[in-house]
Write an enzyme that holds these catalytic residues in place. Structure first.
Site, PDB file in Angstrom:
ATOM      1  N   THR A 105       0.781  -1.324   0.259  1.00 24.53           N
ATOM      2  CA  THR A 105       0.154  -0.007   0.100  1.00 24.53           C
ATOM      3  C   THR A 105       0.783   1.354  -0.129  1.00 24.53           C
ATOM      4  O   THR A 105       1.971   1.227   0.683  1.00 24.53           O
ATOM      5  CB  THR A 105      -0.738   0.162   1.046  1.00 24.53           C
ATOM      6  OG1 THR A 105      -1.678   0.993   1.186  1.00 24.53           O
ATOM      7  CG2 THR A 105      -0.206   0.030   2.490  1.00 24.53           C
ATOM      8  N   ASN A 125      -0.682   3.946   0.921  1.00 23.36           N
ATOM      9  CA  ASN A 125      -1.440   4.702   1.876  1.00 23.36           C
ATOM     10  C   ASN A 125      -0.575   4.714   3.351  1.00 23.36           C
ATOM     11  O   ASN A 125      -0.542   3.569   3.966  1.00 23.36           O
ATOM     12  CB  ASN A 125      -2.734   4.442   1.940  1.00 23.36           C
ATOM     13  CG  ASN A 125      -3.647   4.950   2.896  1.00 23.36           C
ATOM     14  OD1 ASN A 125      -3.309   5.113   4.098  1.00 23.36           O
ATOM     15  ND2 ASN A 125      -4.806   5.528   2.620  1.00 23.36           N
ATOM     16  N   LYS A 163      -2.677   3.171   6.453  1.00 18.87           N
ATOM     17  CA  LYS A 163      -2.933   1.743   6.111  1.00 18.87           C
ATOM     18  C   LYS A 163      -1.660   0.895   6.549  1.00 18.87           C
ATOM     19  O   LYS A 163      -1.550  -0.255   7.151  1.00 18.87           O
ATOM     20  CB  LYS A 163      -3.303   1.339   4.727  1.00 18.87           C
ATOM     21  CG  LYS A 163      -4.638   1.574   4.381  1.00 18.87           C
ATOM     22  CD  LYS A 163      -4.764   0.964   2.973  1.00 18.87           C
ATOM     23  CE  LYS A 163      -6.317   1.564   2.235  1.00 18.87           C
ATOM     24  NZ  LYS A 163      -6.362   1.000   0.869  1.00 18.87           N
ATOM     25  N   ASP A 176      -7.790  -3.275   0.251  1.00 20.40           N
ATOM     26  CA  ASP A 176      -8.560  -2.399  -0.708  1.00 20.40           C
ATOM     27  C   ASP A 176      -9.772  -2.194   0.278  1.00 20.40           C
ATOM     28  O   ASP A 176     -10.400  -3.413   0.953  1.00 20.40           O
ATOM     29  CB  ASP A 176      -8.953  -2.790  -1.848  1.00 20.40           C
ATOM     30  CG  ASP A 176      -9.660  -1.732  -2.652  1.00 20.40           C
ATOM     31  OD1 ASP A 176      -8.805  -1.119  -3.114  1.00 20.40           O
ATOM     32  OD2 ASP A 176     -10.955  -1.569  -2.912  1.00 20.40           O
ATOM     33  N   SER A 177      -9.918  -1.142   0.607  1.00 23.20           N
ATOM     34  CA  SER A 177     -10.980  -0.750   1.505  1.00 23.20           C
ATOM     35  C   SER A 177     -11.937   0.426   1.511  1.00 23.20           C
ATOM     36  O   SER A 177     -11.437   1.210   0.293  1.00 23.20           O
ATOM     37  CB  SER A 177     -10.266  -0.500   2.978  1.00 23.20           C
ATOM     38  OG  SER A 177      -9.213  -0.055   2.985  1.00 23.20           O
ATOM     39  N   PHE A 197      -6.893   8.470   9.689  1.00 22.92           N
ATOM     40  CA  PHE A 197      -6.805   9.106   8.431  1.00 22.92           C
ATOM     41  C   PHE A 197      -7.968   8.666   7.601  1.00 22.92           C
ATOM     42  O   PHE A 197      -9.015   8.337   8.544  1.00 22.92           O
ATOM     43  CB  PHE A 197      -5.748   8.067   7.786  1.00 22.92           C
ATOM     44  CG  PHE A 197      -5.951   6.427   7.545  1.00 22.92           C
ATOM     45  CD1 PHE A 197      -6.037   5.737   8.504  1.00 22.92           C
ATOM     46  CD2 PHE A 197      -6.563   6.115   6.136  1.00 22.92           C
ATOM     47  CE1 PHE A 197      -6.301   4.410   8.446  1.00 22.92           C
ATOM     48  CE2 PHE A 197      -6.990   4.827   6.139  1.00 22.92           C
ATOM     49  CZ  PHE A 197      -6.712   4.138   7.072  1.00 22.92           C
ATOM     50  N   LYS A 229      -9.089   1.903  17.989  1.00 21.04           N
ATOM     51  CA  LYS A 229      -9.705   1.525  16.481  1.00 21.04           C
ATOM     52  C   LYS A 229      -8.846   0.394  15.969  1.00 21.04           C
ATOM     53  O   LYS A 229      -9.914  -0.495  15.469  1.00 21.04           O
ATOM     54  CB  LYS A 229      -9.099   2.593  15.807  1.00 21.04           C
ATOM     55  CG  LYS A 229      -9.605   2.665  14.126  1.00 21.04           C
ATOM     56  CD  LYS A 229      -9.102   3.411  13.385  1.00 21.04           C
ATOM     57  CE  LYS A 229      -9.635   2.776  11.957  1.00 21.04           C
ATOM     58  NZ  LYS A 229      -8.676   3.553  10.659  1.00 21.04           N
TER      59      LYS A 229
HETATM   60  P1  IMP Z   1      -7.843   2.223  -1.482  1.00 29.08           P
HETATM   61  O1  IMP Z   1      -8.365   0.937  -0.553  1.00 29.08           O
HETATM   62  O2  IMP Z   1      -6.485   2.491  -1.534  1.00 29.08           O
HETATM   63  O3  IMP Z   1      -8.741   2.479  -2.648  1.00 29.08           O
HETATM   64  O4  IMP Z   1      -8.523   3.435  -0.539  1.00 29.08           O
HETATM   65  C1  IMP Z   1      -9.348   3.058   0.366  1.00 29.08           C
HETATM   66  C2  IMP Z   1      -9.781   4.575   1.075  1.00 29.08           C
HETATM   67  O5  IMP Z   1     -10.978   4.214   1.931  1.00 29.08           O
HETATM   68  C3  IMP Z   1      -8.887   5.214   2.047  1.00 29.08           C
HETATM   69  O6  IMP Z   1      -8.122   6.005   1.224  1.00 29.08           O
HETATM   70  C4  IMP Z   1      -9.810   5.940   2.852  1.00 29.08           C
HETATM   71  O7  IMP Z   1     -10.291   6.988   2.424  1.00 29.08           O
HETATM   72  C5  IMP Z   1     -10.825   4.931   3.028  1.00 29.08           C
HETATM   73  N1  IMP Z   1     -10.458   4.067   4.348  1.00 29.08           N
HETATM   74  C6  IMP Z   1     -10.299   2.743   4.127  1.00 29.08           C
HETATM   75  N2  IMP Z   1     -10.076   2.213   5.458  1.00 29.08           N
HETATM   76  C7  IMP Z   1     -10.141   3.402   6.365  1.00 29.08           C
HETATM   77  C8  IMP Z   1      -9.846   3.302   7.627  1.00 29.08           C
HETATM   78  O8  IMP Z   1      -9.614   2.666   8.351  1.00 29.08           O
HETATM   79  N3  IMP Z   1     -10.251   4.670   8.279  1.00 29.08           N
HETATM   80  C9  IMP Z   1     -10.580   5.830   7.278  1.00 29.08           C
HETATM   81  N4  IMP Z   1     -10.606   5.709   6.062  1.00 29.08           N
HETATM   82  C10 IMP Z   1     -10.463   4.394   5.522  1.00 29.08           C
END
Ligand code: IMP
Length: 198
Positions: free
Chosen positions: A11, A13, A16, A71-72, A158, A181
């Site tokens: 990732t 991010n 994450k 992915d979330s 985040f 959390k």
């Molecule tokens: P992706 O999985 O990289 O497409 O991004 C998922 C997006 O979902 C993240 O950038 C956050 O905006 C949001 N997200 C996923 N998990 C969380 C969390 O635990 N807290 C807050 N936002 C989340």
């Protein structure tokens, strides 16, 4: 089964990355994408599972390491499940959550003018995929139910953390300690289903 001793955390991010590292046992060697300077592939899937697979297989093939990708996203009932798989690009500007949160409030207001005075339902979903260089793969999903807070509160975490209140709690994820959390969230629940690999 051979336990995984080293893994690439697939990732870009930062939030994450930190949560996933903290969930994994200390004894597992963790690599980050920064060390390899790899940018993320386009998320062309139609589900959290497809997108986490796209990322894990892409990063594993680039590095020849076992890779764990996430992915979330946040699903809001009033918005028909959006932003969902579009959570990171919801504002139009990738990872701009001030804008994305403003858009959530605006869209909820459009869907139901007095949404703040009623209960609403939302959930965070996480799919984790492990991909091995030999092509083996395993995915797991975790969900936490809750609701959208009437206003943005808290500076921890985040993404959408400041507007999500998990069921059974009064505070947003943004107000909670990272430790709390991480012990109840969607990522933790998905992790419980893969923890025996480590
Ligand atoms: P992706 O999985 O990289 O497409 O991004 C998922 C997006 O979902 C993240 O950038 C956050 O905006 C949001 N997200 C996923 N998990 C969380 C969390 O635990 N807290 C807050 N936002 C989340």
């Amino acid at each position: 089964m051979d336990k995984i001793k080293e893994i690439l955390i697939g990732t870009n991010n930062v939030g994450k990355y930190k949560e996933i590292c903290d969930l994994l046992p200390k004894t597992v060697k963790k690599y980050s994408l920064k060390e390899f300077k790899i940018s993320s592939p386009e998320e062309t899937g139609n589900s959290f599972k497809e997108n986490s697979f796209i990322k894990a297989s892409y990063f594993s093939k680039k590095t020849n390491l076992i890779c764990l990708s996430d992915d979330s996203g946040l699903k809001i009932d009033l918005l028909g499940g959006l932003p969902g798989i579009y959570s990171s690009r919801w504002s139009g500007e990738k990872n701009n959550f001030n804008l994305a949160i403003k858009k959530v409030f605006k869209e909820m207001q459009k869907a139901k003018e007095d949404w703040r005075s009623d209960d609403n339902k939302a959930s965070f979903v996480c799919c984790l995929t492990i991909f091995w260089p030999n092509g083996k793969k395993f995915s797991s999903e975790g969900i936490i139910n809750g609701k959208i807070s009437p206003k943005k509160i808290g500076t921890n975490g985040f993404g959408y953390d400041p507007i999500f209140i998990p069921k059974g709690y009064k505070n947003t994820f943004g107000e909670m300690s990272p430790k709390l959390k991480m012990s109840i969230d969607h990522r933790y629940k998905a992790f419980l289903k893969i923890k025996n690999f480590f």
